[in-house]
Design a protein around this motif. Structure first.
Motif, PDB file in Angstrom:
ATOM      1  N   GLY A  77     -20.731  85.927  10.125  1.00  0.00           N
ATOM      2  CA  GLY A  77     -19.457  86.120   9.841  1.00  0.00           C
ATOM      3  C   GLY A  77     -20.130  83.812   9.790  1.00  0.00           C
ATOM      4  N   VAL A  78     -19.253  82.830   9.024  1.00  0.00           N
ATOM      5  CA  VAL A  78     -19.358  81.577   8.471  1.00  0.00           C
ATOM      6  C   VAL A  78     -19.000  80.816   9.894  1.00  0.00           C
ATOM      7  CG1 VAL A  78     -19.147  80.479   6.713  1.00  0.00           C
ATOM      8  CG2 VAL A  78     -18.740  82.642   6.294  1.00  0.00           C
ATOM      9  N   VAL A  79     -20.262  80.109   9.153  1.00  0.00           N
ATOM     10  CA  VAL A  79     -20.196  77.957   9.989  1.00  0.00           C
ATOM     11  C   VAL A  79     -20.336  77.573   9.105  1.00  0.00           C
ATOM     12  CG1 VAL A  79     -22.353  79.255  11.160  1.00  0.00           C
ATOM     13  CG2 VAL A  79     -20.301  76.921  12.334  1.00  0.00           C
ATOM     14  N   CYS A  80     -20.312  76.389   9.187  1.00  0.00           N
ATOM     15  CA  CYS A  80     -20.747  75.761   7.903  1.00  0.00           C
ATOM     16  C   CYS A  80     -20.593  75.630   6.493  1.00  0.00           C
ATOM     17  CB  CYS A  80     -21.258  74.609   8.478  1.00  0.00           C
ATOM     18  SG  CYS A  80     -21.700  73.756   9.855  1.00  0.00           S
ATOM     19  N   GLY A  81     -19.518  76.927   6.545  1.00  0.00           N
ATOM     20  CA  GLY A  81     -19.982  77.429   4.995  1.00  0.00           C
ATOM     21  C   GLY A  81     -21.327  78.372   4.794  1.00  0.00           C
ATOM     22  N   VAL A  82     -21.750  79.049   5.883  1.00  0.00           N
ATOM     23  CA  VAL A  82     -23.080  79.503   5.281  1.00  0.00           C
ATOM     24  C   VAL A  82     -22.787  81.074   5.949  1.00  0.00           C
ATOM     25  CG1 VAL A  82     -25.349  79.646   6.012  1.00  0.00           C
ATOM     26  CG2 VAL A  82     -24.516  77.628   5.356  1.00  0.00           C
ATOM     27  N   ARG A  83     -22.891  81.777   5.810  1.00  0.00           N
ATOM     28  CA  ARG A  83     -22.702  83.527   6.740  1.00  0.00           C
ATOM     29  C   ARG A  83     -24.218  82.939   7.692  1.00  0.00           C
ATOM     30  NH1 ARG A  83     -19.952  86.691   7.386  1.00  0.00           N
ATOM     31  NH2 ARG A  83     -18.563  87.077   6.124  1.00  0.00           N
ATOM     32  N   VAL A  84     -23.563  82.977   8.760  1.00  0.00           N
ATOM     33  CA  VAL A  84     -25.023  83.288  10.165  1.00  0.00           C
ATOM     34  C   VAL A  84     -26.474  84.150   9.209  1.00  0.00           C
ATOM     35  CG1 VAL A  84     -23.930  81.950  11.230  1.00  0.00           C
ATOM     36  CG2 VAL A  84     -23.709  84.482  11.693  1.00  0.00           C
ATOM     37  N   GLU A  85     -25.767  85.543   9.344  1.00  0.00           N
ATOM     38  CA  GLU A  85     -26.810  86.142   9.098  1.00  0.00           C
ATOM     39  C   GLU A  85     -27.457  86.577   7.495  1.00  0.00           C
ATOM     40  OE1 GLU A  85     -22.485  88.180   7.829  1.00  0.00           O
ATOM     41  OE2 GLU A  85     -23.516  86.413   8.869  1.00  0.00           O
ATOM     42  N   GLU A  86     -27.437  85.421   7.658  1.00  0.00           N
ATOM     43  CA  GLU A  86     -28.090  85.268   5.706  1.00  0.00           C
ATOM     44  C   GLU A  86     -29.396  84.299   5.401  1.00  0.00           C
ATOM     45  OE1 GLU A  86     -25.216  84.644   2.582  1.00  0.00           O
ATOM     46  OE2 GLU A  86     -24.454  87.587   2.833  1.00  0.00           O
ATOM     47  N   VAL A  87     -28.773  83.501   6.745  1.00  0.00           N
ATOM     48  CA  VAL A  87     -29.440  82.075   7.043  1.00  0.00           C
ATOM     49  C   VAL A  87     -30.898  82.522   6.983  1.00  0.00           C
ATOM     50  CG1 VAL A  87     -30.153  80.469   8.349  1.00  0.00           C
ATOM     51  CG2 VAL A  87     -28.356  81.159   8.176  1.00  0.00           C
ATOM     52  N   ALA A  88     -32.110  82.128   5.861  1.00  0.00           N
ATOM     53  CA  ALA A  88     -33.006  82.835   6.069  1.00  0.00           C
ATOM     54  C   ALA A  88     -33.966  82.087   7.375  1.00  0.00           C
ATOM     55  CB  ALA A  88     -34.170  82.637   4.499  1.00  0.00           C
ATOM     56  N   ASP A  89     -34.168  80.702   7.100  1.00  0.00           N
ATOM     57  CA  ASP A  89     -34.958  80.327   8.216  1.00  0.00           C
ATOM     58  C   ASP A  89     -34.745  80.312   9.634  1.00  0.00           C
ATOM     59  OD1 ASP A  89     -35.747  77.920  10.408  1.00  0.00           O
ATOM     60  OD2 ASP A  89     -37.147  77.790   8.274  1.00  0.00           O
ATOM     61  N   PRO A  90     -35.756  81.193   9.970  1.00  0.00           N
ATOM     62  CA  PRO A  90     -35.575  81.914  11.383  1.00  0.00           C
ATOM     63  C   PRO A  90     -34.580  81.022  12.412  1.00  0.00           C
ATOM     64  CG  PRO A  90     -37.827  82.790  10.375  1.00  0.00           C
ATOM     65  CD  PRO A  90     -37.037  81.718   9.361  1.00  0.00           C
ATOM     66  N   LEU A  98     -25.787  80.263  17.689  1.00  0.00           N
ATOM     67  CA  LEU A  98     -25.396  79.294  18.584  1.00  0.00           C
ATOM     68  C   LEU A  98     -23.859  78.133  17.939  1.00  0.00           C
ATOM     69  CD1 LEU A  98     -25.174  78.495  21.579  1.00  0.00           C
ATOM     70  CD2 LEU A  98     -27.196  76.693  20.694  1.00  0.00           C
ATOM     71  N   ASP A  99     -23.927  77.692  16.664  1.00  0.00           N
ATOM     72  CA  ASP A  99     -22.764  77.483  16.270  1.00  0.00           C
ATOM     73  C   ASP A  99     -21.483  78.408  16.275  1.00  0.00           C
ATOM     74  OD1 ASP A  99     -24.522  75.193  16.082  1.00  0.00           O
ATOM     75  OD2 ASP A  99     -24.827  75.265  14.183  1.00  0.00           O
ATOM     76  N   LYS A 100     -21.645  79.538  15.689  1.00  0.00           N
ATOM     77  CA  LYS A 100     -20.582  80.077  15.830  1.00  0.00           C
ATOM     78  C   LYS A 100     -20.383  81.300  17.124  1.00  0.00           C
ATOM     79  CE  LYS A 100     -18.374  83.591  13.232  1.00  0.00           C
ATOM     80  NZ  LYS A 100     -17.235  82.898  12.626  1.00  0.00           N
ATOM     81  N   LEU A 101     -21.492  81.331  18.335  1.00  0.00           N
ATOM     82  CA  LEU A 101     -21.408  81.324  19.622  1.00  0.00           C
ATOM     83  C   LEU A 101     -19.477  80.132  20.196  1.00  0.00           C
ATOM     84  CD1 LEU A 101     -24.345  83.011  20.779  1.00  0.00           C
ATOM     85  CD2 LEU A 101     -22.176  83.751  20.453  1.00  0.00           C
ATOM     86  N   ILE A 102     -19.740  79.241  20.004  1.00  0.00           N
ATOM     87  CA  ILE A 102     -19.764  77.572  20.447  1.00  0.00           C
ATOM     88  C   ILE A 102     -18.588  77.908  19.426  1.00  0.00           C
ATOM     89  CG2 ILE A 102     -18.606  75.345  20.857  1.00  0.00           C
ATOM     90  CD1 ILE A 102     -21.130  77.032  22.312  1.00  0.00           C
ATOM     91  N   ASP A 103     -18.338  78.105  18.317  1.00  0.00           N
ATOM     92  CA  ASP A 103     -17.037  78.757  17.254  1.00  0.00           C
ATOM     93  C   ASP A 103     -15.813  79.405  17.562  1.00  0.00           C
ATOM     94  OD1 ASP A 103     -18.002  76.526  15.486  1.00  0.00           O
ATOM     95  OD2 ASP A 103     -18.024  77.416  13.565  1.00  0.00           O
TER      96      ASP A 103
END
Length: 117
Positions: A77-90, A98-103
């Motif tokens: 899903g998206v958090v802060c306008g970014v797809r969490v599954e596509e974030v490059a930096d581990p 964590l942000d997505k879980l809290i959302d």
């Protein structure tokens, strides 16, 4: 030359109360926030409390997590306008998880669904 993102060096203890406030504003509890953190990182209540007392930064908080959940890859899903599954930096991806879980908690989603059971 890549610069380190500011959130990496931000004390987790500075952001944790905001997670709790966000959840509580929507009728959820600190215990539920702690349960999500435990599910994601493997910290028990004492371990989480110790990290908050030590005021470790996000990088240290995640580096020292006892058992980062392999099922975190199921968080999409998206958090802060970014797809969490596509974030490059581990590390950034772990923070976004964590942000997505809290959302999801604040949006009233059932705990079983949030922790991908």
């Amino acid at each position: 030359m890549e610069t380190t993102h500011r959130i990496f060096t931000t004390p987790f203890s500075k952001v944790y109360p905001m997670y709790v406030q966000k959840a509580e504003r929507k009728g959820r509890t600190q215990a539920e926030v702690d349960q999500l953190i435990a599910w994601l990182t493997g910290y028990d209540q004492n371990g989480l409390h110790r990290q908050l007392e030590r005021q470790v930064d996000f990088a240290t908080f995640f580096a020292e997590s006892p058992a980062f959940n392999a099922d975190s890859k199921l968080i999409k899903g998206v958090v802060c306008g970014v797809r969490v599954e596509e974030v490059a930096d581990p590390l950034m991806q772990k923070i976004r998880y964590l942000d997505k879980l809290i959302d999801e908690l604040a949006k009233g989603k059932a705990m079983e669904k949030i922790i991908r059971r």
